[in-house]
Design a protein around this motif. Structure first.
Motif, PDB file in Angstrom:
ATOM      1  N   ARG A  44      11.744  -1.210  15.059  1.00 34.00           N
ATOM      2  CA  ARG A  44      10.633  -0.768  14.217  1.00 34.00           C
ATOM      3  C   ARG A  44      11.031  -0.744  12.751  1.00 34.00           C
ATOM      4  O   ARG A  44      12.166  -0.470  12.400  1.00 34.00           O
ATOM      5  CB  ARG A  44      10.183   0.629  14.618  1.00 34.00           C
ATOM      6  N   VAL A  45      10.034  -0.996  11.946  1.00 34.24           N
ATOM      7  CA  VAL A  45      10.190  -0.910  10.496  1.00 34.24           C
ATOM      8  C   VAL A  45       9.958   0.550  10.104  1.00 34.24           C
ATOM      9  O   VAL A  45       9.137   1.244  10.701  1.00 34.24           O
ATOM     10  CB  VAL A  45       9.161  -1.840   9.810  1.00 34.24           C
ATOM     11  N   ALA A  46      10.663   1.029   9.104  1.00 34.37           N
ATOM     12  CA  ALA A  46      10.551   2.427   8.674  1.00 34.37           C
ATOM     13  C   ALA A  46       9.182   2.754   8.095  1.00 34.37           C
ATOM     14  O   ALA A  46       8.592   1.927   7.381  1.00 34.37           O
ATOM     15  CB  ALA A  46      11.623   2.726   7.629  1.00 34.37           C
ATOM     16  N   THR A  55       5.083  -6.874   8.934  1.00 35.02           N
ATOM     17  CA  THR A  55       6.359  -6.779   9.647  1.00 35.02           C
ATOM     18  C   THR A  55       6.349  -5.758  10.780  1.00 35.02           C
ATOM     19  O   THR A  55       7.337  -5.640  11.497  1.00 35.02           O
ATOM     20  CB  THR A  55       7.474  -6.397   8.649  1.00 35.02           C
ATOM     21  N   GLN A  56       5.231  -5.027  10.955  1.00 35.07           N
ATOM     22  CA  GLN A  56       5.166  -3.988  11.988  1.00 35.07           C
ATOM     23  C   GLN A  56       3.718  -3.710  12.365  1.00 35.07           C
ATOM     24  O   GLN A  56       2.892  -3.482  11.487  1.00 35.07           O
ATOM     25  CB  GLN A  56       5.803  -2.702  11.457  1.00 35.07           C
ATOM     26  N   ALA A  64      -7.374   6.836  -1.746  1.00 35.80           N
ATOM     27  CA  ALA A  64      -7.646   7.742  -0.627  1.00 35.80           C
ATOM     28  C   ALA A  64      -8.375   6.972   0.474  1.00 35.80           C
ATOM     29  O   ALA A  64      -9.505   6.538   0.294  1.00 35.80           O
ATOM     30  CB  ALA A  64      -8.494   8.909  -1.101  1.00 35.80           C
ATOM     31  N   SER A  65      -7.689   6.755   1.573  1.00 36.98           N
ATOM     32  CA  SER A  65      -8.305   6.067   2.712  1.00 36.98           C
ATOM     33  C   SER A  65      -7.576   6.484   3.978  1.00 36.98           C
ATOM     34  O   SER A  65      -6.449   6.978   3.929  1.00 36.98           O
ATOM     35  CB  SER A  65      -8.248   4.547   2.543  1.00 36.98           C
ATOM     36  N   SER A  66      -8.215   6.257   5.107  1.00 33.43           N
ATOM     37  CA  SER A  66      -7.603   6.604   6.386  1.00 33.43           C
ATOM     38  C   SER A  66      -6.616   5.536   6.844  1.00 33.43           C
ATOM     39  O   SER A  66      -5.843   5.752   7.761  1.00 33.43           O
ATOM     40  CB  SER A  66      -8.683   6.808   7.440  1.00 33.43           C
ATOM     41  N   GLY A  67      -6.651   4.382   6.239  1.00 34.06           N
ATOM     42  CA  GLY A  67      -5.746   3.301   6.615  1.00 34.06           C
ATOM     43  C   GLY A  67      -6.433   2.230   7.427  1.00 34.06           C
ATOM     44  O   GLY A  67      -7.566   2.394   7.882  1.00 34.06           O
ATOM     45  N   THR A  68      -5.724   1.135   7.607  1.00 35.80           N
ATOM     46  CA  THR A  68      -6.242  -0.024   8.315  1.00 35.80           C
ATOM     47  C   THR A  68      -5.209  -0.502   9.316  1.00 35.80           C
ATOM     48  O   THR A  68      -4.044  -0.682   8.950  1.00 35.80           O
ATOM     49  CB  THR A  68      -6.528  -1.171   7.318  1.00 35.80           C
ATOM     50  N   PRO A  69      -5.587  -0.720  10.578  1.00 35.69           N
ATOM     51  CA  PRO A  69      -4.627  -1.267  11.522  1.00 35.69           C
ATOM     52  C   PRO A  69      -4.366  -2.744  11.223  1.00 35.69           C
ATOM     53  O   PRO A  69      -5.302  -3.510  10.983  1.00 35.69           O
ATOM     54  CB  PRO A  69      -5.302  -1.089  12.882  1.00 35.69           C
ATOM     55  N   VAL A  70      -3.087  -3.118  11.219  1.00 36.53           N
ATOM     56  CA  VAL A  70      -2.690  -4.509  10.991  1.00 36.53           C
ATOM     57  C   VAL A  70      -1.617  -4.848  12.018  1.00 36.53           C
ATOM     58  O   VAL A  70      -0.727  -4.036  12.286  1.00 36.53           O
ATOM     59  CB  VAL A  70      -2.134  -4.712   9.557  1.00 36.53           C
ATOM     60  N   LEU A  71      -1.705  -6.034  12.596  1.00 39.53           N
ATOM     61  CA  LEU A  71      -0.735  -6.473  13.594  1.00 39.53           C
ATOM     62  C   LEU A  71       0.389  -7.288  12.966  1.00 39.53           C
ATOM     63  O   LEU A  71       0.167  -8.034  12.006  1.00 39.53           O
ATOM     64  CB  LEU A  71      -1.424  -7.316  14.666  1.00 39.53           C
ATOM     65  N   LYS A  72       1.576  -7.134  13.532  1.00 44.54           N
ATOM     66  CA  LYS A  72       2.739  -7.884  13.077  1.00 44.54           C
ATOM     67  C   LYS A  72       2.412  -9.381  13.090  1.00 44.54           C
ATOM     68  O   LYS A  72       1.828  -9.887  14.046  1.00 44.54           O
ATOM     69  CB  LYS A  72       3.922  -7.595  14.003  1.00 44.54           C
ATOM     70  N   GLY A  73       2.758 -10.065  12.026  1.00 43.98           N
ATOM     71  CA  GLY A  73       2.520 -11.502  11.915  1.00 43.98           C
ATOM     72  C   GLY A  73       1.260 -11.861  11.154  1.00 43.98           C
ATOM     73  O   GLY A  73       1.108 -12.986  10.712  1.00 43.98           O
ATOM     74  N   GLN A  74       0.338 -10.904  11.003  1.00 44.95           N
ATOM     75  CA  GLN A  74      -0.875 -11.163  10.231  1.00 44.95           C
ATOM     76  C   GLN A  74      -0.578 -11.032   8.741  1.00 44.95           C
ATOM     77  O   GLN A  74       0.350 -10.332   8.346  1.00 44.95           O
ATOM     78  CB  GLN A  74      -1.976 -10.154  10.574  1.00 44.95           C
ATOM     79  N   ALA A  75      -1.396 -11.693   7.927  1.00 45.29           N
ATOM     80  CA  ALA A  75      -1.284 -11.536   6.476  1.00 45.29           C
ATOM     81  C   ALA A  75      -1.894 -10.186   6.099  1.00 45.29           C
ATOM     82  O   ALA A  75      -2.931  -9.795   6.625  1.00 45.29           O
ATOM     83  CB  ALA A  75      -2.016 -12.657   5.757  1.00 45.29           C
ATOM     84  N   MET A  76      -1.227  -9.474   5.210  1.00 40.46           N
ATOM     85  CA  MET A  76      -1.770  -8.200   4.739  1.00 40.46           C
ATOM     86  C   MET A  76      -3.051  -8.500   3.958  1.00 40.46           C
ATOM     87  O   MET A  76      -3.078  -9.405   3.119  1.00 40.46           O
ATOM     88  CB  MET A  76      -0.758  -7.477   3.855  1.00 40.46           C
ATOM     89  N   VAL A 126       1.992   3.849   7.439  1.00 39.91           N
ATOM     90  CA  VAL A 126       1.885   5.283   7.654  1.00 39.91           C
ATOM     91  C   VAL A 126       1.973   5.661   9.140  1.00 39.91           C
ATOM     92  O   VAL A 126       2.206   6.822   9.464  1.00 39.91           O
ATOM     93  CB  VAL A 126       0.586   5.869   7.038  1.00 39.91           C
ATOM     94  N   GLN A 127       1.776   4.671  10.034  1.00 40.15           N
ATOM     95  CA  GLN A 127       1.910   4.920  11.468  1.00 40.15           C
ATOM     96  C   GLN A 127       2.297   3.625  12.142  1.00 40.15           C
ATOM     97  O   GLN A 127       1.599   2.614  12.000  1.00 40.15           O
ATOM     98  CB  GLN A 127       0.604   5.446  12.057  1.00 40.15           C
ATOM     99  N   ALA A 128       3.403   3.635  12.877  1.00 37.85           N
ATOM    100  CA  ALA A 128       3.849   2.435  13.597  1.00 37.85           C
ATOM    101  C   ALA A 128       3.501   2.569  15.079  1.00 37.85           C
ATOM    102  O   ALA A 128       3.493   3.661  15.627  1.00 37.85           O
ATOM    103  CB  ALA A 128       5.350   2.257  13.419  1.00 37.85           C
ATOM    104  N   TYR A 129       3.198   1.434  15.702  1.00 39.13           N
ATOM    105  CA  TYR A 129       2.996   1.424  17.165  1.00 39.13           C
ATOM    106  C   TYR A 129       3.358   0.081  17.728  1.00 39.13           C
ATOM    107  O   TYR A 129       3.652  -0.838  17.042  1.00 39.13           O
ATOM    108  CB  TYR A 129       1.589   1.836  17.569  1.00 39.13           C
TER     109      TYR A 129
END
Length: 55
Positions: free
Chosen positions: A2-4, A16-17, A27-39, A52-55
């Motif tokens: 896992r990435v820190a 990367t994670q 101020a936002s709740s965040g966005t889920p992004v999958l490893k390998g996708q472009a930010m 902010v949260q890894a899974y």
């Protein structure tokens, strides 16, 4: 391996994670992004994302 939490990437970088990423200084709740996708852009602009949260 896992990435820190707190890792930062810019729009267009390769994610990367699997996890929830939040735009720095917005101020936002965040966005889920999958490893390998472009930010993604946010509001049509290039931004810096922070993990902010890894899974």
């Amino acid at each position: 391996m896992r990435v820190a939490l707190g890792t930062r990437l810019r729009t267009g970088d390769v994610c990367t994670q699997n996890g929830v990423w939040r735009v720095i200084k917005v101020a936002s709740s965040g966005t889920p992004v999958l490893k390998g996708q472009a930010m993604p852009a946010h509001g049509g602009r290039s931004v810096v994302w922070e993990l902010v949260q890894a899974y």
